[in-house]
Design a protein around this motif. Sequence first.
Motif, PDB file in Angstrom:
ATOM      1  N   ARG A  11       0.824  -1.212   0.000  1.00  0.00           N
ATOM      2  CA  ARG A  11       0.000   0.000   0.000  1.00  0.00           C
ATOM      3  C   ARG A  11       0.857   1.260   0.000  1.00  0.00           C
ATOM      4  O   ARG A  11       0.638   2.192  -0.791  1.00  0.00           O
ATOM      5  CB  ARG A  11      -0.932  -0.017   1.221  1.00  0.00           C
ATOM      6  N   THR A  12       1.840   1.296   0.897  1.00  0.00           N
ATOM      7  CA  THR A  12       2.692   2.482   0.983  1.00  0.00           C
ATOM      8  C   THR A  12       3.557   2.646  -0.264  1.00  0.00           C
ATOM      9  O   THR A  12       3.884   3.774  -0.660  1.00  0.00           O
ATOM     10  CB  THR A  12       3.578   2.401   2.230  1.00  0.00           C
ATOM     11  N   ALA A  13       3.930   1.523  -0.902  1.00  0.00           N
ATOM     12  CA  ALA A  13       4.737   1.614  -2.123  1.00  0.00           C
ATOM     13  C   ALA A  13       3.972   2.304  -3.241  1.00  0.00           C
ATOM     14  O   ALA A  13       4.582   2.898  -4.140  1.00  0.00           O
ATOM     15  CB  ALA A  13       5.182   0.227  -2.569  1.00  0.00           C
ATOM     16  N   ARG A  14       2.670   2.219  -3.204  1.00  0.00           N
ATOM     17  CA  ARG A  14       1.852   2.879  -4.218  1.00  0.00           C
ATOM     18  C   ARG A  14       1.279   4.197  -3.740  1.00  0.00           C
ATOM     19  O   ARG A  14       0.417   4.791  -4.398  1.00  0.00           O
ATOM     20  CB  ARG A  14       0.714   1.938  -4.649  1.00  0.00           C
ATOM     21  N   GLY A  15       1.716   4.669  -2.606  1.00  0.00           N
ATOM     22  CA  GLY A  15       1.316   5.981  -2.113  1.00  0.00           C
ATOM     23  C   GLY A  15      -0.142   6.087  -1.718  1.00  0.00           C
ATOM     24  O   GLY A  15      -0.745   7.156  -1.830  1.00  0.00           O
ATOM     25  N   LEU A  16      -0.717   4.968  -1.251  1.00  0.00           N
ATOM     26  CA  LEU A  16      -2.117   4.958  -0.848  1.00  0.00           C
ATOM     27  C   LEU A  16      -2.231   5.030   0.667  1.00  0.00           C
ATOM     28  O   LEU A  16      -1.476   4.366   1.383  1.00  0.00           O
ATOM     29  CB  LEU A  16      -2.814   3.697  -1.342  1.00  0.00           C
ATOM     30  N   SER A  17      -3.168   5.802   1.141  1.00  0.00           N
ATOM     31  CA  SER A  17      -3.476   5.788   2.565  1.00  0.00           C
ATOM     32  C   SER A  17      -4.450   4.648   2.850  1.00  0.00           C
ATOM     33  O   SER A  17      -5.015   4.046   1.936  1.00  0.00           O
ATOM     34  CB  SER A  17      -4.101   7.121   2.987  1.00  0.00           C
ATOM     35  N   GLU A  24     -11.122   2.043  -2.463  1.00  0.00           N
ATOM     36  CA  GLU A  24     -10.956   1.199  -3.654  1.00  0.00           C
ATOM     37  C   GLU A  24     -11.632  -0.154  -3.469  1.00  0.00           C
ATOM     38  O   GLU A  24     -12.183  -0.720  -4.415  1.00  0.00           O
ATOM     39  CB  GLU A  24      -9.468   0.996  -3.941  1.00  0.00           C
ATOM     40  N   LEU A  25     -11.588  -0.685  -2.255  1.00  0.00           N
ATOM     41  CA  LEU A  25     -12.143  -2.013  -1.981  1.00  0.00           C
ATOM     42  C   LEU A  25     -13.571  -1.961  -1.464  1.00  0.00           C
ATOM     43  O   LEU A  25     -14.167  -3.009  -1.206  1.00  0.00           O
ATOM     44  CB  LEU A  25     -11.259  -2.730  -0.949  1.00  0.00           C
TER      45      LEU A  25
END
Length: 302
Positions: A11-17, A24-25
């Motif tokens: 998650r953090t690798a894609r810059g998502l909180s 998204e889910l």
Amino acid sequence: MTFGERICRLRTARGLSQEELAAELQVSRQSVSKWETGGSVPELDKLLRLSELFGVTLDELVKGAPAPEDGGTEETAADGRTAERTEPPAAPGPARRGPDGIQRIVGVVLLGFAVLFGMLLPLLGVDIAVGLLAAQPFLLCGLVCLLVRRRAGLWCGWIWCALTGAYLRYATGISWTLVFQTIGYQPEWNYIRLAIAWAMLAALALLLMGTLRSFRTLRIAPTRRRLILLAAGWAAWLALPWLVNKAVFVPWIQALANNGFAGEWRYTLANFLWSGLRFLALNVLAVCSLALRRGRRSAGGD
């Protein structure tokens, strides 16, 4: 590395909180937090969605097994021979199909009726504006059947209802709001007009129920911002009609009365469009309210 740590790292690798991933889910932020801390695990459909979102296989996501860099299908066994490598099948994505054959046929037939009414009626001596008016619902519904993949019947129903309501409002002055005068209705006002108004209201109610049923699987994660926006939307839907009526329509009808009702069609059209906009907003608010409720229940079960 635990399963929750892998989700956090991806998650953090894609810059998502956590809140963005939850949106998204279509789950709550608390559900994502529980996954990452090991308090719970996602359901199978959420695992598939996570693997698609992060671009990893289910083995990489669940077990942490690295994917082969060369993308090959073979691996070396302990005795030096090559053994066939079996990869887990990719999760099937949603099929992207256009309208089916029957729907395309219906669309072509409706377009044919539109051409027939638009060209034949003027040839028979009917005013060209009447021919174009008669062709409109067939034209619009035909385009919907040819271009829209899902819920084409529902959208066609709304098109027919809207155009029929516009015609009745402009040609006869009949609107579904006439039902509010049922108690004090006078015989000289013609009960057929009242019956048509009730039929229009019943059609709108059926379309509203059909819309809610069509979106019955939609779930929206109940974030605080979305709940505030929904509450503001309902407040605006309840308050704006009174304000618009007082600030726009009452002065407008008074001006028409002073001018001998010249240009009344503009008032009729504006009033119809405003009523349609209100009913469209009611559909959107009702669908979003039920979707947020389902999202809250889904998050509570995670």
